[in-house]
Each structure stands twice: as structure tokens, then as C-alpha cells.
Design a protein around this motif. Sequence first.
Motif, PDB file in Angstrom:
ATOM      1  N   TYR B 242       0.890  -1.199  -0.275  1.00  0.00           N
ATOM      2  CA  TYR B 242       0.062  -0.256   0.011  1.00  0.00           C
ATOM      3  C   TYR B 242       0.918   1.027  -0.396  1.00  0.00           C
ATOM      4  O   TYR B 242       0.847   2.336  -0.686  1.00  0.00           O
ATOM      5  CB  TYR B 242      -0.991  -0.145   1.122  1.00  0.00           C
ATOM      6  N   ALA B 243       2.302   1.134   0.662  1.00  0.00           N
ATOM      7  CA  ALA B 243       2.679   2.556   1.050  1.00  0.00           C
ATOM      8  C   ALA B 243       2.997   2.399  -0.377  1.00  0.00           C
ATOM      9  O   ALA B 243       3.655   3.875  -0.571  1.00  0.00           O
ATOM     10  CB  ALA B 243       3.884   1.697   1.960  1.00  0.00           C
ATOM     11  N   ARG B 244       3.683   1.730  -1.044  1.00  0.00           N
ATOM     12  CA  ARG B 244       4.523   1.916  -2.478  1.00  0.00           C
ATOM     13  C   ARG B 244       3.385   2.629  -3.593  1.00  0.00           C
ATOM     14  O   ARG B 244       3.520   3.214  -4.000  1.00  0.00           O
ATOM     15  CB  ARG B 244       4.961   0.466  -2.910  1.00  0.00           C
ATOM     16  N   VAL B 246       0.956   4.268  -2.325  1.00  0.00           N
ATOM     17  CA  VAL B 246       0.696   5.850  -2.627  1.00  0.00           C
ATOM     18  C   VAL B 246       1.669   6.973  -2.914  1.00  0.00           C
ATOM     19  O   VAL B 246       1.655   7.847  -3.158  1.00  0.00           O
ATOM     20  CB  VAL B 246       0.609   5.711  -0.430  1.00  0.00           C
ATOM     21  N   VAL B 247       3.054   6.264  -2.574  1.00  0.00           N
ATOM     22  CA  VAL B 247       4.069   7.041  -3.130  1.00  0.00           C
ATOM     23  C   VAL B 247       4.512   7.677  -4.927  1.00  0.00           C
ATOM     24  O   VAL B 247       4.480   7.997  -4.541  1.00  0.00           O
ATOM     25  CB  VAL B 247       5.640   5.833  -2.201  1.00  0.00           C
ATOM     26  N   ALA B 248       3.909   5.792  -4.899  1.00  0.00           N
ATOM     27  CA  ALA B 248       3.747   6.057  -6.981  1.00  0.00           C
ATOM     28  C   ALA B 248       2.864   6.904  -7.338  1.00  0.00           C
ATOM     29  O   ALA B 248       2.710   7.808  -7.949  1.00  0.00           O
ATOM     30  CB  ALA B 248       3.710   4.665  -7.466  1.00  0.00           C
ATOM     31  N   ALA B 249       1.690   7.303  -6.487  1.00  0.00           N
ATOM     32  CA  ALA B 249       0.646   7.363  -6.929  1.00  0.00           C
ATOM     33  C   ALA B 249       1.140   9.111  -6.821  1.00  0.00           C
ATOM     34  O   ALA B 249       0.788  10.881  -7.188  1.00  0.00           O
ATOM     35  CB  ALA B 249      -0.801   7.673  -5.804  1.00  0.00           C
ATOM     36  N   ALA B 250       1.943   9.613  -5.649  1.00  0.00           N
ATOM     37  CA  ALA B 250       2.264  10.975  -5.131  1.00  0.00           C
ATOM     38  C   ALA B 250       3.425  11.723  -5.521  1.00  0.00           C
ATOM     39  O   ALA B 250       2.814  12.772  -6.656  1.00  0.00           O
ATOM     40  CB  ALA B 250       2.509  11.233  -4.141  1.00  0.00           C
ATOM     41  N   ASP B 251       4.195  11.197  -6.582  1.00  0.00           N
ATOM     42  CA  ASP B 251       5.245  11.057  -7.162  1.00  0.00           C
ATOM     43  C   ASP B 251       4.836  11.274  -8.757  1.00  0.00           C
ATOM     44  O   ASP B 251       5.122  12.210  -9.521  1.00  0.00           O
ATOM     45  CB  ASP B 251       5.894   9.376  -7.846  1.00  0.00           C
ATOM     46  N   GLN B 252       3.326  10.572  -9.358  1.00  0.00           N
ATOM     47  CA  GLN B 252       2.390  10.752 -10.192  1.00  0.00           C
ATOM     48  C   GLN B 252       1.845  12.149 -10.135  1.00  0.00           C
ATOM     49  O   GLN B 252       2.589  12.456 -11.401  1.00  0.00           O
ATOM     50  CB  GLN B 252       2.005   9.878 -10.577  1.00  0.00           C
ATOM     51  N   ALA B 253       1.611  12.511  -9.150  1.00  0.00           N
ATOM     52  CA  ALA B 253       0.620  14.019  -9.360  1.00  0.00           C
ATOM     53  C   ALA B 253       1.777  14.903  -9.188  1.00  0.00           C
ATOM     54  O   ALA B 253       1.274  15.909 -10.144  1.00  0.00           O
ATOM     55  CB  ALA B 253      -0.295  13.364  -7.871  1.00  0.00           C
ATOM     56  N   GLU B 254       2.948  14.825  -9.096  1.00  0.00           N
ATOM     57  CA  GLU B 254       4.174  15.916  -8.978  1.00  0.00           C
ATOM     58  C   GLU B 254       4.548  16.077 -10.240  1.00  0.00           C
ATOM     59  O   GLU B 254       4.020  16.889 -11.197  1.00  0.00           O
ATOM     60  CB  GLU B 254       5.316  15.061  -7.895  1.00  0.00           C
ATOM     61  N   ARG B 255       4.171  15.027 -10.726  1.00  0.00           N
ATOM     62  CA  ARG B 255       4.887  14.951 -12.093  1.00  0.00           C
ATOM     63  C   ARG B 255       3.961  15.268 -12.649  1.00  0.00           C
ATOM     64  O   ARG B 255       4.335  16.539 -14.686  1.00  0.00           O
ATOM     65  CB  ARG B 255       5.445  13.594 -13.172  1.00  0.00           C
ATOM     66  N   VAL B 260      -3.696  17.553  -6.476  1.00  0.00           N
ATOM     67  CA  VAL B 260      -4.417  16.332  -5.346  1.00  0.00           C
ATOM     68  C   VAL B 260      -3.795  14.854  -5.306  1.00  0.00           C
ATOM     69  O   VAL B 260      -3.621  14.506  -7.481  1.00  0.00           O
ATOM     70  CB  VAL B 260      -6.332  16.530  -5.697  1.00  0.00           C
ATOM     71  N   ILE B 261      -3.600  14.752  -4.878  1.00  0.00           N
ATOM     72  CA  ILE B 261      -3.350  13.359  -5.563  1.00  0.00           C
ATOM     73  C   ILE B 261      -4.306  12.642  -5.123  1.00  0.00           C
ATOM     74  O   ILE B 261      -5.365  12.236  -3.623  1.00  0.00           O
ATOM     75  CB  ILE B 261      -2.360  12.580  -4.486  1.00  0.00           C
ATOM     76  N   ALA B 262      -4.447  10.687  -6.081  1.00  0.00           N
ATOM     77  CA  ALA B 262      -5.815  10.592  -5.596  1.00  0.00           C
ATOM     78  C   ALA B 262      -5.169   9.097  -5.962  1.00  0.00           C
ATOM     79  O   ALA B 262      -4.402   8.335  -6.604  1.00  0.00           O
ATOM     80  CB  ALA B 262      -7.453  10.331  -7.214  1.00  0.00           C
ATOM     81  N   LEU B 263      -6.367   7.955  -4.920  1.00  0.00           N
ATOM     82  CA  LEU B 263      -5.621   6.930  -4.942  1.00  0.00           C
ATOM     83  C   LEU B 263      -6.300   5.479  -4.893  1.00  0.00           C
ATOM     84  O   LEU B 263      -7.149   5.842  -3.826  1.00  0.00           O
ATOM     85  CB  LEU B 263      -4.190   5.781  -4.538  1.00  0.00           C
ATOM     86  N   ALA B 270      -0.477  14.627   2.453  1.00  0.00           N
ATOM     87  CA  ALA B 270       0.708  14.809   2.204  1.00  0.00           C
ATOM     88  C   ALA B 270       0.418  14.286   3.842  1.00  0.00           C
ATOM     89  O   ALA B 270       2.161  13.515   3.501  1.00  0.00           O
ATOM     90  CB  ALA B 270       1.381  16.243   2.664  1.00  0.00           C
ATOM     91  N   PRO B 271       0.008  14.462   4.828  1.00  0.00           N
ATOM     92  CA  PRO B 271       0.524  13.170   5.926  1.00  0.00           C
ATOM     93  C   PRO B 271       0.463  11.591   5.737  1.00  0.00           C
ATOM     94  O   PRO B 271       1.426  10.516   6.367  1.00  0.00           O
ATOM     95  CB  PRO B 271      -0.267  13.630   7.089  1.00  0.00           C
ATOM     96  N   ILE B 272      -0.716  11.560   4.921  1.00  0.00           N
ATOM     97  CA  ILE B 272      -0.512   9.882   4.039  1.00  0.00           C
ATOM     98  C   ILE B 272       0.527   9.448   3.463  1.00  0.00           C
ATOM     99  O   ILE B 272       1.411   8.585   3.030  1.00  0.00           O
ATOM    100  CB  ILE B 272      -1.450   9.635   3.314  1.00  0.00           C
ATOM    101  N   VAL B 273       0.987  10.310   3.041  1.00  0.00           N
ATOM    102  CA  VAL B 273       2.579  10.369   2.258  1.00  0.00           C
ATOM    103  C   VAL B 273       3.283  10.200   2.926  1.00  0.00           C
ATOM    104  O   VAL B 273       4.819   9.101   2.458  1.00  0.00           O
ATOM    105  CB  VAL B 273       2.633  11.013   0.915  1.00  0.00           C
ATOM    106  N   ASN B 274       3.843  10.494   3.682  1.00  0.00           N
ATOM    107  CA  ASN B 274       4.315  11.201   4.884  1.00  0.00           C
ATOM    108  C   ASN B 274       5.288   9.176   5.422  1.00  0.00           C
ATOM    109  O   ASN B 274       5.648   8.782   5.533  1.00  0.00           O
ATOM    110  CB  ASN B 274       4.969  12.520   5.814  1.00  0.00           C
ATOM    111  N   HIS B 275       3.814   9.118   6.191  1.00  0.00           N
ATOM    112  CA  HIS B 275       3.389   7.683   6.418  1.00  0.00           C
ATOM    113  C   HIS B 275       3.640   6.330   5.901  1.00  0.00           C
ATOM    114  O   HIS B 275       4.949   5.789   6.235  1.00  0.00           O
ATOM    115  CB  HIS B 275       2.040   7.570   7.074  1.00  0.00           C
TER     116      HIS B 275
END
Lengths: 98, 290
Positions: B242-244, B246-255, B260-263, B270-275
Motif C-alpha cells: 500500500y505504501a508503495r 501511495v508513494v507512486a501515486a504521489a510521484d505521478q501527481a507531482e510529475r 490533488v493525489i488520488a489512489l 501529505a500526511p498519508i504520503v509521509n506515513h
Amino acid sequence: MKIVKEALAGTLESSDLMVRVAPSPEGALDVVINSEVMRQFGAQIEKVVRETLERLSVTEGLIVIEDKGALDCAIRARVQTAILRAVENPVLEWSALS
Amino acid sequence: MRLRRSMLFLPGANAAMLSTAFVYKPDSVMFDLEDAVSLREKDAARLLVFHALQLPVYREIETVVRINPLSTPFGRQDLEAAVRAGVDVVRLPKTDSAEDVLELEREVERIERACGRPFGSTRLMAAIESAGGVVNAVSIARSSPRMIGIALAGFDYVMDMQTERGDGTELFYARAAVLHAARAAGIDAFDVVYSDVNNEEGFLKEVDLIKRMGFNGKSLINPRQIELLHNAYAPTGEEVDYARRVVAAADQAERQGLGVIALNGKMIDAPIVNHAKRVLQRAEASGLRK
């Protein structure tokens, strides 16, 4: 630094050493080393002890080391502790202890 | 984000332990010059720790020195030894107020200047061991930019509270207060030592509690507790998957320049991404939970 009284530092536990220092009536500097690893590391132990004494400006006294396989850092610390316990009004000069 | 799950106490006067503790791979080693050292060995322990800190093997691991309180004849010399030897963090015991930390900070600044160490490179942490310290935890945690964490020290605290160590009820308020203070200040929080080293079940029960509360980790007194603690903090395979994502979705949203990040159709902030990043960091350090 001048050794004015007998002092001890360290233990006889494994990886440690016991250092005994005493004033020298003849004004000489005598270093006696007994070690379980004398054959392999005797020369290195003596080098560390003499360097440590030199940095503390100790030029006379009887220094007896009973080594139980201590690292160089423990040898330095124990020798310094014994010397500082054996001098009058010890002052910590950190640059001389590094 | 630095992992600080395990902070292993080492008695400062014990040459063998100081020389070998790195092999147990705790996140931090804490050389103790205070309670673990008898009065007549304070001078010897200070010099042993001074030299041990300079061993190359401790460059790879965070080093902490617990000094004696500055109000004792030993505290200032302990601090000289620790700062000059390049310690990462100085742990102040019996911290009752922010002023205690500020006094320590002033001394650290003086020594850094005197020995040429980069200003600000010595970090601080405070151990809270009294009711007064718990009540002042927020101001202690926020007292200095050098602070990396606060730790609850249970033995003295329960004495001050006129109780004794038990099932954790006696630490209920203190744990919550210290943890909240740390989080409000943006620093780490460390739980008490678990001294019954042969009681693995009791230790793991306590670890489970403090992990769920949100503590970064614990102070430890026995190397055997390190692996148990690290394993308890290690994530499961599901958590890592799940963490992977989340981080992949955050990276994609940033690119894509998306705010807004959606999964799977759910918003992630951001707190969920940091976790998620912390979960991956723990997995990288200790693998998956066994």
C-alpha cells in the motif's frame, strides 16, 4: 605532568586493561607491559602508551600495563585516567587528550 | 526522516561494551555517563567515551551521550568530552524546564566555538523524569532548534508520582503528554526502558502499545531487545504494498503538476504520503515483520 602518587585505572575484564602508575625515584620513565596478545600487539600497545604519555608531558614514572585485549582507544583512555589521578591538581587539556 | 526506533544504553565505564556495541546495529547508541557510572569512575568513563566516540565504527551510527546534570560537578566536563569528540546528540537527564535546555545550549555553543566544531552541529535531546518535566514537556520540546527529541524516563517519574512501574497505567498521562509535546514541536519521542530483559512477552506488549501510540522508539538496556523492537516496528507485506502505491501515486501527481493525489478513487494528502515513506524506510531497514 608529574606523577606524585600511585594511581590505578581500568579493569582486568576482557577488552580492557589495568594501568598502574607510580612516581619514579630515579627520575626515569619505565613502561612495563603484560598482555595476552603480547606477541601480536605488544609493540603497538607500547607505541600507544608512550604516545599518550608524551602528549601529557609525562617524562618520568613507572607505568605498568596489564592488557586484556583492549582497543587503542581504551588504552589511551585508561592511561590518561591513571595519570590524571596521579598528578597534583589535574587540569583537562582536551587537545592533549585527543 | 531519521529512523530512531532503538536507542541502546551503554555504561560509559565498560570498555568492552563501548568497543563492540556497534555490532548490534541499534539506530542510536547512547553512551551513559550518568546513572550507569559510579561516582569514583566518572573521570574514567568520560575519557573512555571521549575516545570511543572517535572510533570509525561509530561514524555509521548515531551517537548520543547522556551527561550528568549540569548542576553536578561532572556535567560540564562530560559535555566538553562529548562535544569535542564529535557526538551527534547530547541527552540531558532530569529535564524539568525549558531553561534547563537553554543552559545546556549555551554551554554547547561555547564549546563548539572553543574547539572549532561547526556551530549548531551538536544536537540535543531531553529526558523527562518528573511530574514538573511532564507538565512542561511542550516548552521543553520547543526550547531549542537543536532538539531532536524528548524521552520519558520511567523510573524517576513513577517515584516522583509516588507510584511504581506496573502495567503502564502509571505512565498513561506522561506518555501521552510527552508524545504530544514532541509532535507539536516536530521532534521525536522515545519511550521508557523495559528493564525485565528476560520477559520477552511483556516487552513486546509494551512495544506494541507505544508503537500504536506513535512513539518513534524506545530506550533499550539490552542488545537482545533490538531485534525484537525492530521487528515489531517492521511493516507487513500488505502495508509495504500500500505504501508503495501511495508513494507512486504521489510521484505521478507531482510529475503531472496535480495538487490533488488520488489512489483507487480516494484522495491522499501529505500526511498519508509521509506515513507511507516512513513505512518504506522501516521496511528497508529491517525487512518485513516476521
